[in-house]
Write an enzyme that holds these catalytic residues in place. Structure first.
Site, PDB file in Angstrom:
ATOM      1  N   LYS A  14       0.838  -1.214   0.000  1.00 40.66           N
ATOM      2  CA  LYS A  14       0.000   0.000   0.000  1.00 40.66           C
ATOM      3  C   LYS A  14       0.871   1.260   0.000  1.00 40.66           C
ATOM      4  CE  LYS A  14      -2.142  -1.147   3.854  1.00 40.66           C
ATOM      5  NZ  LYS A  14      -1.464  -2.407   4.174  1.00 40.66           N
ATOM      6  N   ARG A  90     -10.087   0.529   8.451  1.00 47.42           N
ATOM      7  CA  ARG A  90      -9.557  -0.792   8.803  1.00 47.42           C
ATOM      8  C   ARG A  90     -10.583  -1.632   9.552  1.00 47.42           C
ATOM      9  NH1 ARG A  90      -3.781   0.403   8.827  1.00 47.42           N
ATOM     10  NH2 ARG A  90      -2.666  -1.545   9.105  1.00 47.42           N
ATOM     11  N   ARG A 129      11.682  -5.505   5.431  1.00 48.77           N
ATOM     12  CA  ARG A 129      11.537  -4.077   5.119  1.00 48.77           C
ATOM     13  C   ARG A 129      12.491  -3.230   5.965  1.00 48.77           C
ATOM     14  NH1 ARG A 129       5.733  -1.532   5.438  1.00 48.77           N
ATOM     15  NH2 ARG A 129       5.772  -2.613   7.433  1.00 48.77           N
ATOM     16  N   ARG A 162      11.156  -1.193  11.246  1.00 48.03           N
ATOM     17  CA  ARG A 162      10.032  -0.716  12.051  1.00 48.03           C
ATOM     18  C   ARG A 162       9.859  -1.634  13.256  1.00 48.03           C
ATOM     19  NH1 ARG A 162       4.854   0.531   8.260  1.00 48.03           N
ATOM     20  NH2 ARG A 162       3.789  -0.724   9.820  1.00 48.03           N
ATOM     21  N   ARG A 173      -0.232  -8.925  13.228  1.00 43.39           N
ATOM     22  CA  ARG A 173      -0.879  -7.915  12.382  1.00 43.39           C
ATOM     23  C   ARG A 173      -1.663  -8.580  11.250  1.00 43.39           C
ATOM     24  NH1 ARG A 173       4.224  -4.915  10.772  1.00 43.39           N
ATOM     25  NH2 ARG A 173       2.919  -3.734   9.334  1.00 43.39           N
TER      26      ARG A 173
HETATM   27  P1  AP5 Z   1       4.760  -1.607   1.904  1.00 45.58           P
HETATM   28  O1  AP5 Z   1       4.381  -0.848   0.686  1.00 45.58           O
HETATM   29  O2  AP5 Z   1       5.511  -0.876   2.952  1.00 45.58           O
HETATM   30  O3  AP5 Z   1       3.470  -2.335   2.480  1.00 45.58           O
HETATM   31  P2  AP5 Z   1       2.201  -1.753   3.211  1.00 45.58           P
HETATM   32  O4  AP5 Z   1       1.004  -2.440   2.628  1.00 45.58           O
HETATM   33  O5  AP5 Z   1       2.197  -0.258   3.197  1.00 45.58           O
HETATM   34  O6  AP5 Z   1       2.475  -2.348   4.638  1.00 45.58           O
HETATM   35  P3  AP5 Z   1       2.436  -1.706   6.075  1.00 45.58           P
HETATM   36  O7  AP5 Z   1       3.139  -2.687   6.946  1.00 45.58           O
HETATM   37  O8  AP5 Z   1       2.932  -0.306   6.106  1.00 45.58           O
HETATM   38  O9  AP5 Z   1       0.909  -1.728   6.320  1.00 45.58           O
HETATM   39  P4  AP5 Z   1       0.216  -1.791   7.627  1.00 45.58           P
HETATM   40  O10 AP5 Z   1      -1.165  -1.697   7.107  1.00 45.58           O
HETATM   41  O11 AP5 Z   1       0.452  -2.915   8.533  1.00 45.58           O
HETATM   42  O12 AP5 Z   1       0.864  -0.563   8.420  1.00 45.58           O
HETATM   43  P5  AP5 Z   1       0.329   0.855   8.822  1.00 45.58           P
HETATM   44  O13 AP5 Z   1       1.478   1.758   8.882  1.00 45.58           O
HETATM   45  O14 AP5 Z   1      -0.860   1.237   8.013  1.00 45.58           O
HETATM   46  O15 AP5 Z   1       5.583  -2.899   1.455  1.00 45.58           O
HETATM   47  C1  AP5 Z   1       6.151  -3.778   2.373  1.00 45.58           C
HETATM   48  C2  AP5 Z   1       7.522  -4.257   1.874  1.00 45.58           C
HETATM   49  O16 AP5 Z   1       7.354  -5.001   0.679  1.00 45.58           O
HETATM   50  C3  AP5 Z   1       8.478  -3.119   1.536  1.00 45.58           C
HETATM   51  O17 AP5 Z   1       9.772  -3.482   1.918  1.00 45.58           O
HETATM   52  C4  AP5 Z   1       8.376  -2.992   0.013  1.00 45.58           C
HETATM   53  O18 AP5 Z   1       9.564  -2.523  -0.521  1.00 45.58           O
HETATM   54  C5  AP5 Z   1       8.077  -4.417  -0.409  1.00 45.58           C
HETATM   55  N1  AP5 Z   1       7.195  -4.490  -1.571  1.00 45.58           N
HETATM   56  C6  AP5 Z   1       6.034  -3.805  -1.751  1.00 45.58           C
HETATM   57  N2  AP5 Z   1       5.455  -4.138  -2.933  1.00 45.58           N
HETATM   58  C7  AP5 Z   1       6.258  -5.073  -3.504  1.00 45.58           C
HETATM   59  C8  AP5 Z   1       6.186  -5.804  -4.727  1.00 45.58           C
HETATM   60  N3  AP5 Z   1       5.171  -5.661  -5.597  1.00 45.58           N
HETATM   61  N4  AP5 Z   1       7.188  -6.683  -4.995  1.00 45.58           N
HETATM   62  C9  AP5 Z   1       8.215  -6.846  -4.118  1.00 45.58           C
HETATM   63  N5  AP5 Z   1       8.342  -6.175  -2.950  1.00 45.58           N
HETATM   64  C10 AP5 Z   1       7.366  -5.290  -2.635  1.00 45.58           C
HETATM   65  O19 AP5 Z   1      -0.221   0.574  10.303  1.00 45.58           O
HETATM   66  C11 AP5 Z   1       0.636   0.271  11.365  1.00 45.58           C
HETATM   67  C12 AP5 Z   1      -0.171   0.152  12.644  1.00 45.58           C
HETATM   68  O20 AP5 Z   1      -0.823   1.406  12.920  1.00 45.58           O
HETATM   69  C13 AP5 Z   1      -1.311  -0.868  12.644  1.00 45.58           C
HETATM   70  O21 AP5 Z   1      -0.848  -2.166  12.971  1.00 45.58           O
HETATM   71  C14 AP5 Z   1      -2.237  -0.282  13.709  1.00 45.58           C
HETATM   72  O22 AP5 Z   1      -1.764  -0.567  15.007  1.00 45.58           O
HETATM   73  C15 AP5 Z   1      -2.110   1.216  13.492  1.00 45.58           C
HETATM   74  N6  AP5 Z   1      -3.118   1.737  12.571  1.00 45.58           N
HETATM   75  C16 AP5 Z   1      -2.895   2.366  11.378  1.00 45.58           C
HETATM   76  N7  AP5 Z   1      -4.042   2.712  10.797  1.00 45.58           N
HETATM   77  C17 AP5 Z   1      -5.041   2.318  11.634  1.00 45.58           C
HETATM   78  C18 AP5 Z   1      -6.458   2.381  11.574  1.00 45.58           C
HETATM   79  N8  AP5 Z   1      -7.095   2.924  10.525  1.00 45.58           N
HETATM   80  N9  AP5 Z   1      -7.149   1.866  12.604  1.00 45.58           N
HETATM   81  C19 AP5 Z   1      -6.539   1.314  13.678  1.00 45.58           C
HETATM   82  N10 AP5 Z   1      -5.207   1.203  13.791  1.00 45.58           N
HETATM   83  C20 AP5 Z   1      -4.458   1.701  12.772  1.00 45.58           C
END
Ligand code: AP5
Length: 216
Positions: A14, A90, A129, A162, A173
């Site tokens: 994402k 979410r 990552r 992270r 997660r």
């Molecule tokens: P990346 O693009 O970083 O993946 P992502 O989907 O953004 O993953 P996140 O871990 O950031 O998502 P998340 O939803 O858990 O975290 P968030 O910060 O929202 O890609 C991952 C890796 O893969 C990278 O190294 C990239 O280079 C590689 N990659 C990507 N695409 C690729 C491809 N096509 N081929 C090869 N490699 C690839 O949330 C964190 C925490 O915040 C949550 O756990 C929760 O506690 C809280 N939180 C956030 N939002 C909310 C909400 N709305 N409600 C409640 N809690 C929330």
């Protein structure tokens, strides 16, 4: 003008695709995860409250998330340009609050970009990552390595893992996603806004398909 949501499990890509989408369509990128991490770094009250949930791989409670997103969506740039929501909604409750905001403001969601990726790939992506401490650019030790190990190509900053990307928290997660966030796929299918993408494809291929779906 684009109003879009990025949906998909942790590590689905994402954040990676968000960087490209906001550049092409010139829309504000609203990542709730980034907002919480910034608050944790700055030691704010919100950061203190969110930290323990995030470190455990749990969702931050809806009441701490919804108001901050609604406030952000109410700002001028979102009214004129739209938005790309990343990591929100979410839960069904969050999606309902978003719908309420859109309806009250005469707005409509253009697309919900949903990434599908198998659990094994997700685990490998999350644990591999690395993120730049300075500019936030994201790398992967195998898939997208920096030119020099541990150093950001863009700004020369230090790359770090992270806190929630260790094996135990990452697995939790993914479990939390399956239980609380995956039901949104059915929710958005009903609205007709859902578009599915195979998140296991190479980055450029996925982006091309997204552009095809949104339109130039
Ligand atoms: P990346 O693009 O970083 O993946 P992502 O989907 O953004 O993953 P996140 O871990 O950031 O998502 P998340 O939803 O858990 O975290 P968030 O910060 O929202 O890609 C991952 C890796 O893969 C990278 O190294 C990239 O280079 C590689 N990659 C990507 N695409 C690729 C491809 N096509 N081929 C090869 N490699 C690839 O949330 C964190 C925490 O915040 C949550 O756990 C929760 O506690 C809280 N939180 C956030 N939002 C909310 C909400 N709305 N409600 C409640 N809690 C929330």
């Amino acid at each position: 003008m684009l109003r879009a949501v990025l949906l998909g499990p942790p590590g689905a890509g994402k954040g990676t695709q968000a960087v490209r989408i906001v550049e092409k369509y010139d829309v504000p990128h609203i990542s709730t995860g980034d907002i919480f991490r910034k608050n944790i770094k700055e030691g704010t009250e919100l950061g203190k409250k969110a930290q323990e949930y995030m470190n455990a791989g749990q969702l931050v409670p809806d009441e701490l998330v919804v108001d901050l997103v609604v406030d952000r969506l109410s700002q001028e740039d979102c009214a004129t340009k739209g938005f790309l929501l990343d990591g929100f909604p979410r839960t069904i409750a969050q999606a309902e609050q978003l719908d309420k905001f859109l309806a009250e403001n005469g707005q409509k969601m253009d697309i919900v970009i949903n990434f599908t990726v198998g659990n094994e790939t997700l685990m490998a992506r999350l644990t591999g990552r690395r993120v730049c401490k300075g500019c936030g650019a994201s790398y992967h030790i195998i898939n997208i390595p920096p030119k020099q190990e541990g150093v950001c190509d863009r700004c020369g900053g230090v790359l770090e893992q992270r806190k929630d990307d260790n094996e135990e928290t990452a697995a939790n997660r993914i479990k939390v996603y399956d239980e609380q966030t995956a039901p949104l796929i059915g929710y958005y299918k009903e609205t007709g806004a859902l578009a599915d993408f195979n998140g296991e494809l190479p980055l450029d291929e996925i982006f091309d398909k997204i552009v095809e779906a949104i339109g130039e």
